[in-house]
Scaffold this active site. Sequence first.
Site, PDB file in Angstrom:
ATOM      1  N   SER A   1       0.836  -1.203   0.000  1.00 30.59           N
ATOM      2  CA  SER A   1       0.000   0.000   0.000  1.00 30.59           C
ATOM      3  C   SER A   1       0.868   1.249   0.000  1.00 30.59           C
ATOM      4  O   SER A   1       2.076   1.184   0.213  1.00 30.59           O
ATOM      5  CB  SER A   1      -0.892   0.010   1.244  1.00 30.59           C
ATOM      6  OG  SER A   1      -0.084   0.284   2.374  1.00 30.59           O
ATOM      7  N   LYS A   2       0.208   2.363  -0.218  1.00 27.51           N
ATOM      8  CA  LYS A   2       0.909   3.648  -0.194  1.00 27.51           C
ATOM      9  C   LYS A   2       1.615   3.837   1.147  1.00 27.51           C
ATOM     10  O   LYS A   2       2.706   4.388   1.210  1.00 27.51           O
ATOM     11  CB  LYS A   2      -0.105   4.766  -0.440  1.00 27.51           C
ATOM     12  CG  LYS A   2       0.442   6.152  -0.145  1.00 27.51           C
ATOM     13  CD  LYS A   2      -0.475   7.225  -0.696  1.00 27.51           C
ATOM     14  CE  LYS A   2      -0.385   8.538   0.065  1.00 27.51           C
ATOM     15  NZ  LYS A   2       0.958   9.010   0.368  1.00 27.51           N
ATOM     16  N   ARG A   3       0.970   3.369   2.207  1.00 30.00           N
ATOM     17  CA  ARG A   3       1.556   3.525   3.534  1.00 30.00           C
ATOM     18  C   ARG A   3       2.912   2.803   3.644  1.00 30.00           C
ATOM     19  O   ARG A   3       3.840   3.293   4.263  1.00 30.00           O
ATOM     20  CB  ARG A   3       0.590   3.014   4.611  1.00 30.00           C
ATOM     21  CG  ARG A   3       0.425   4.043   5.729  1.00 30.00           C
ATOM     22  CD  ARG A   3      -0.710   3.698   6.664  1.00 30.00           C
ATOM     23  NE  ARG A   3      -1.979   3.554   5.975  1.00 30.00           N
ATOM     24  CZ  ARG A   3      -2.828   2.541   6.171  1.00 30.00           C
ATOM     25  NH1 ARG A   3      -2.533   1.576   7.007  1.00 30.00           N
ATOM     26  NH2 ARG A   3      -3.983   2.507   5.531  1.00 30.00           N
TER      27      ARG A   3
END
Length: 517
Positions: free
Chosen positions: A265-267
């Site tokens: 994910s972007k995280r």
Amino acid sequence: MDRRVRVRFAPSPTGALHIGGVRTALYNYLFAKKHGGDFILRIEDTDQTRFVPGAEAYIIESLKWLSISPIEGVGFGDGPHAPYRQSERKPLYKNYVMQLLDAGHAYYAFDTPEELEAMRDRLKASNVDAKYDAITRGSMKNSLTLSEDEVNKRLTNGDAYVIRIKLPRKEEVKFHDEIRGWVSFNTSQMDDKVLYKSDGMPTYHMANVVDDYLMQISHVIRGEEWLPSAPLHVLLYRYLGWEAQMPKFAHLPLLLKPEGNGKLSKRDGDRLGFPVFPLYWKDPQTGDVSSGYRESGYLPEAVVNLLAFLGWNPGTQQELFSLEELADAFSLERVSKSGAKFDLNKAKWFNQQYIRKTDNHLIAEELGKQAKVHLGEHFEKYNAAYILETAKLVKEKITFTADLWSYANYFFETPVMYDEQVIRKKWNDKSQMVLEQIAEQIAQSNTFDASLLENSYNNVLAQNGIASKDFLQLFRVCLTGVAGGPPLFEIGQLLGKDETYKRILNAIPSILKIIQS
Ligand code: GLU
């Protein structure tokens, strides 16, 4: 292959395109190329509530940057199946929904959001999976429970409705996935998905199947997250009488976090310092900013190569592949079933390899730009040949072109800082004398180049009974200030006789200061 290969990338413009999506596009492209087929870009924008301005342009720009070029599609020119944006194909879907209704494979449903909510709450309370399905539809407001009159009245009234697929209560739906083999689902696990809404818009499922059929798609290659939708799509092909034209399915493995525990994910990117999007993106709604591979200094060829290897391998030792070579080597049989872990070091390694392959003049051009920013008018002192030679040496060491200056600055500026760790470890009573003797030899020679410098260095060390390798790092720090870099004597050659001489002598007082502090 008995049928012309036609594949599509069908993203929804709901935000920045994730690299997982880019990989899907890439595999479709490679598959089409490999089989001399067509690769199409279709924009699936039927869900207007999730539409994000700029997302479509972002998708197109990303594909262009990476040279993953569709032969037809939004942003790439119209072909015989235009338009390629589903919102522009709206009138096309209704007939097919009607066909399903007439054949009893679909029905109108008039339930309000509150009624649906109440049904879900009721089922949850009794610990039953809350689905609109063969069991629950009997107690809801739809054309299966209401009288024909009532249904017609509601329709002429203009009441809001949806059209749902009518799934059999318990039926095994089996299909062959090109990557996973035989896959089977039971309709008892599925719900009567909405196919169409009273605003005239089909949902993803309906539009996707109709368009794949109309666009004569031969293979649906998409992410694993769509696997649960596949049985519904298989049933739609069956109910519409298109089973013979049904595309083959290939569901690609997920891209996983570097640790392997869940979807990338972007995280994760933010946490570990790598982009998960091809290009920089600023979310127009939240203002959230995400870094991109392009802006982070990755070369498009490297991104293509690294993405190709996230879920596929050629079965040989070869790791560097151009887009053409990938198309030649690619096959769905070599796509793995299990998720592919993102590996940042590998990503950087790919970039480094492609920087090494980049033309020296391009690297020099970039180095010149960066040097100019740092040196201002002093930049004029350096001619193109000097910059080119520097670029050639430094190029072997960098991972990103943005790093050029930080690796090359000492070719332009005499060091003012010297690596303290090396100095403390390597400096001893003899060091000053050795340096002075090397400087002296340089001063006395009529010529100067890498081998002269190397010979002078070796002679002096031999005279003092010191092994060459024991002094080399210290000598490097004197010339460059830092512990690592390109071959040292070549650096000296480029700096020239005077500058090399000067730097050796310059370094001594600074080093003594460090030693005495
Ligand atoms: N619109 C879907 C998406 O956003 C397409 C899935 C498919 O390829 O069928 O990924």
